[in-house]
Design a protein around this motif. Structure first.
Motif, PDB file in Angstrom:
ATOM      1  N   CYS A 156     -13.711   3.007  -4.496  1.00  0.00           N
ATOM      2  CA  CYS A 156     -13.169   2.717  -3.290  1.00  0.00           C
ATOM      3  C   CYS A 156     -12.389   3.792  -2.783  1.00  0.00           C
ATOM      4  N   GLY A 157     -11.899   3.684  -1.433  1.00  0.00           N
ATOM      5  CA  GLY A 157     -11.220   5.001  -0.959  1.00  0.00           C
ATOM      6  C   GLY A 157     -11.442   4.901   0.530  1.00  0.00           C
ATOM      7  N   ILE A 158     -11.399   6.343   1.141  1.00  0.00           N
ATOM      8  CA  ILE A 158     -11.331   6.633   2.524  1.00  0.00           C
ATOM      9  C   ILE A 158     -12.143   7.767   2.842  1.00  0.00           C
ATOM     10  N   ASP A 159     -13.284   7.513   3.811  1.00  0.00           N
ATOM     11  CA  ASP A 159     -14.097   8.474   4.171  1.00  0.00           C
ATOM     12  C   ASP A 159     -13.842   8.695   5.708  1.00  0.00           C
ATOM     13  N   ALA A 160     -13.109   9.809   6.221  1.00  0.00           N
ATOM     14  CA  ALA A 160     -12.864   9.996   7.327  1.00  0.00           C
ATOM     15  C   ALA A 160     -13.838  10.498   8.389  1.00  0.00           C
ATOM     16  N   ARG A 161     -15.083  10.784   7.849  1.00  0.00           N
ATOM     17  CA  ARG A 161     -16.211  11.169   8.634  1.00  0.00           C
ATOM     18  C   ARG A 161     -16.514   9.758   9.540  1.00  0.00           C
ATOM     19  N   PHE A 162     -16.179   8.426   9.145  1.00  0.00           N
ATOM     20  CA  PHE A 162     -16.501   7.327   9.924  1.00  0.00           C
ATOM     21  C   PHE A 162     -15.341   6.715  10.443  1.00  0.00           C
ATOM     22  N   GLU A 163     -14.965   7.384  11.699  1.00  0.00           N
ATOM     23  CA  GLU A 163     -13.706   7.029  12.325  1.00  0.00           C
ATOM     24  C   GLU A 163     -13.744   5.631  12.742  1.00  0.00           C
ATOM     25  N   ALA A 164     -14.870   5.042  13.171  1.00  0.00           N
ATOM     26  CA  ALA A 164     -14.846   3.445  13.855  1.00  0.00           C
ATOM     27  C   ALA A 164     -14.360   2.609  12.748  1.00  0.00           C
ATOM     28  N   SER A 165     -14.519   2.803  11.437  1.00  0.00           N
ATOM     29  CA  SER A 165     -13.991   1.900  10.476  1.00  0.00           C
ATOM     30  C   SER A 165     -12.868   2.420   9.918  1.00  0.00           C
ATOM     31  N   TRP A 166     -12.100   3.266  10.277  1.00  0.00           N
ATOM     32  CA  TRP A 166     -10.851   3.871   9.717  1.00  0.00           C
ATOM     33  C   TRP A 166      -9.927   2.637   9.556  1.00  0.00           C
ATOM     34  N   ASP A 167      -9.550   1.913  10.263  1.00  0.00           N
ATOM     35  CA  ASP A 167      -8.619   0.951   9.910  1.00  0.00           C
ATOM     36  C   ASP A 167      -9.061  -0.190   8.712  1.00  0.00           C
ATOM     37  N   ALA A 168     -10.309  -0.376   9.047  1.00  0.00           N
ATOM     38  CA  ALA A 168     -11.012  -1.431   8.057  1.00  0.00           C
ATOM     39  C   ALA A 168     -10.925  -0.743   6.642  1.00  0.00           C
ATOM     40  N   GLN A 169     -11.298   0.944   6.680  1.00  0.00           N
ATOM     41  CA  GLN A 169     -11.441   1.448   5.425  1.00  0.00           C
ATOM     42  C   GLN A 169     -10.120   1.118   4.813  1.00  0.00           C
ATOM     43  N   TRP A 170      -8.863   1.612   5.345  1.00  0.00           N
ATOM     44  CA  TRP A 170      -7.503   1.549   4.696  1.00  0.00           C
ATOM     45  C   TRP A 170      -7.189  -0.133   4.364  1.00  0.00           C
ATOM     46  N   HIS A 171      -7.574  -0.989   5.179  1.00  0.00           N
ATOM     47  CA  HIS A 171      -7.372  -2.376   4.603  1.00  0.00           C
ATOM     48  C   HIS A 171      -8.019  -2.745   3.232  1.00  0.00           C
ATOM     49  N   TYR A 172      -9.340  -2.231   3.065  1.00  0.00           N
ATOM     50  CA  TYR A 172      -9.806  -2.946   2.066  1.00  0.00           C
ATOM     51  C   TYR A 172      -9.531  -1.681   0.711  1.00  0.00           C
ATOM     52  N   PHE A 173      -9.180  -0.772   1.004  1.00  0.00           N
ATOM     53  CA  PHE A 173      -8.706   0.471  -0.077  1.00  0.00           C
ATOM     54  C   PHE A 173      -7.326  -0.002  -0.420  1.00  0.00           C
ATOM     55  N   ASP A 174      -6.096  -0.382   0.430  1.00  0.00           N
ATOM     56  CA  ASP A 174      -4.945  -0.848  -0.092  1.00  0.00           C
ATOM     57  C   ASP A 174      -5.181  -2.100  -0.759  1.00  0.00           C
ATOM     58  N   ALA A 175      -5.948  -2.869  -0.430  1.00  0.00           N
ATOM     59  CA  ALA A 175      -6.158  -4.421  -1.403  1.00  0.00           C
ATOM     60  C   ALA A 175      -6.529  -3.938  -2.449  1.00  0.00           C
ATOM     61  N   GLN A 176      -7.338  -2.978  -2.746  1.00  0.00           N
ATOM     62  CA  GLN A 176      -8.014  -2.592  -4.073  1.00  0.00           C
ATOM     63  C   GLN A 176      -7.135  -1.713  -4.860  1.00  0.00           C
ATOM     64  N   LEU A 177      -6.149  -0.952  -4.368  1.00  0.00           N
ATOM     65  CA  LEU A 177      -5.228  -0.238  -4.996  1.00  0.00           C
ATOM     66  C   LEU A 177      -4.100  -1.385  -5.565  1.00  0.00           C
ATOM     67  N   ARG A 178      -3.889  -2.278  -4.797  1.00  0.00           N
ATOM     68  CA  ARG A 178      -2.840  -3.384  -5.294  1.00  0.00           C
ATOM     69  C   ARG A 178      -3.623  -4.152  -6.480  1.00  0.00           C
ATOM     70  N   LEU A 179      -4.805  -4.355  -6.479  1.00  0.00           N
ATOM     71  CA  LEU A 179      -5.520  -5.249  -7.469  1.00  0.00           C
ATOM     72  C   LEU A 179      -5.262  -4.296  -8.649  1.00  0.00           C
ATOM     73  N   ALA A 180      -5.565  -2.939  -8.679  1.00  0.00           N
ATOM     74  CA  ALA A 180      -5.394  -2.265  -9.875  1.00  0.00           C
ATOM     75  C   ALA A 180      -4.318  -2.016 -10.189  1.00  0.00           C
ATOM     76  N   LYS A 181      -3.089  -2.150  -9.378  1.00  0.00           N
ATOM     77  CA  LYS A 181      -1.884  -2.030  -9.755  1.00  0.00           C
ATOM     78  C   LYS A 181      -1.236  -3.187 -10.679  1.00  0.00           C
ATOM     79  N   ALA A 182      -1.602  -4.316 -10.144  1.00  0.00           N
ATOM     80  CA  ALA A 182      -1.461  -5.679 -10.913  1.00  0.00           C
ATOM     81  C   ALA A 182      -1.815  -5.648 -11.960  1.00  0.00           C
ATOM     82  N   ARG A 183      -3.130  -5.049 -12.342  1.00  0.00           N
ATOM     83  CA  ARG A 183      -3.673  -5.272 -13.588  1.00  0.00           C
ATOM     84  C   ARG A 183      -3.515  -4.109 -14.522  1.00  0.00           C
ATOM     85  N   GLU A 184      -2.691  -2.960 -14.051  1.00  0.00           N
ATOM     86  CA  GLU A 184      -2.403  -1.827 -14.722  1.00  0.00           C
ATOM     87  C   GLU A 184      -3.797  -0.885 -15.066  1.00  0.00           C
ATOM     88  N   LEU A 185      -4.875  -1.077 -14.013  1.00  0.00           N
ATOM     89  CA  LEU A 185      -6.129  -0.555 -14.205  1.00  0.00           C
ATOM     90  C   LEU A 185      -5.992   0.780 -13.398  1.00  0.00           C
TER      91      LEU A 185
END
Length: 252
Positions: A93-122
């Motif tokens: 997961c993560g952020i690829d700033a080469r693709f500016e058009a999807s910047w907001d969506a990237q952060w949405h999916y990235f944040d959600a996955q970070l929270r899944l990892a945090k909840a499971r301590e993965l």
């Protein structure tokens, strides 16, 4: 013993000769492979590879494939992590700033996955292109208990230190083999012995001298030799240190 800490052996690029690719890697001293997921459609292929004794797997939604992701994929990822305790990390997961058009969506999916990892301590496996400082800031805010891997790190010694201080390790691959990568090479020299893993990103991220070719896990041995030369260490020490770090990170 070497571990390729990031390779996409599930990709169709390897469908014709996957077993031969793995055999070549083992002949080069690669004993284990970590295969991250990229899209929901490919998770089943990743999990199938994870049935092998020499493969560890991760599941995630990669920012490069934003057009394929749907909101319900996050719920599916949550369920897949519950159903597959053998998964060693959330990602790629993560952020690829080469693709500016999807910047907001990237952060949405990235944040959600970070929270899944945090909840499971993965740990998390993070794709970070032209966004090191912004990603480091977000990781500091979330304070993930299991840290993770900054895949294909290509930043400065100062950026490397920020990630290390947050409990992350850096993935070193084909980029370090290019003479022009002076800033990255300075970062490689600055790392502690337990601050990095070796990877290929196969079939992508070719090494110097192999541009235009399909990358393979066997070439992690060449990455190892280059990292050793840069750090003034033997290839054996780099292999031992990087593999120990990969085992610690992924608990395998």
């Amino acid at each position: 013993m070497l571990i390729d800490a990031h390779c996409h052996l599930d990709f169709p690029d390897f469908d014709a000769d996957r077993e031969a690719v793995i055999a070549r890697a083992r002949a080069a001293g690669v004993a284990r492979f970590v295969v991250p997921g990229t899209t929901r459609a490919r998770w089943s292929n990743v999990l199938a590879l994870g049935e092998r004794d020499d493969v560890s797997v991760c599941l995630g939604l990669h920012p490069y494939f934003m057009a394929e992701h749907r909101e319900e994929d996050l719920e599916a990822l949550d369920a897949a992590l519950d159903a597959n305790p053998q998964v060693v990390a959330v990602g790629e997961c993560g952020i690829d700033a080469r693709f500016e058009a999807s910047w907001d969506a990237q952060w949405h999916y990235f944040d959600a996955q970070l929270r899944l990892a945090k909840a499971r301590e993965l740990p998390v496996v993070i794709h970070c292109v032209h966004a090191n400082d912004k990603v480091a800031k977000r990781l500091r805010q979330l304070d993930l208990p299991a840290g993770g891997l900054i895949h294909a790190f290509a930043g400065s010694p100062e950026q490397a230190r920020k990630f290390l201080d947050l409990g992350f390790v850096l993935g070193l691959g084909g980029a370090v083999t290019f003479d022009r990568a002076k800033r990255l090479q300075r970062a490689v020299v600055s790392l502690p012995d337990d601050g990095y893993v070796l990877e290929t990103d196969s079939p992508d991220m070719p090494l110097a001298g192999h541009q235009g070719e399909r990358n393979e896990p066997a070439r992690v041995a060449e990455v190892c030799r280059v990292v050793g030369r840069l750090r003034g260490q033997s290839a054996d020490k780099v292999a031992t240190d990087s593999s120990a770090t990969a085992r610690r990170l992924f608990n395998r």
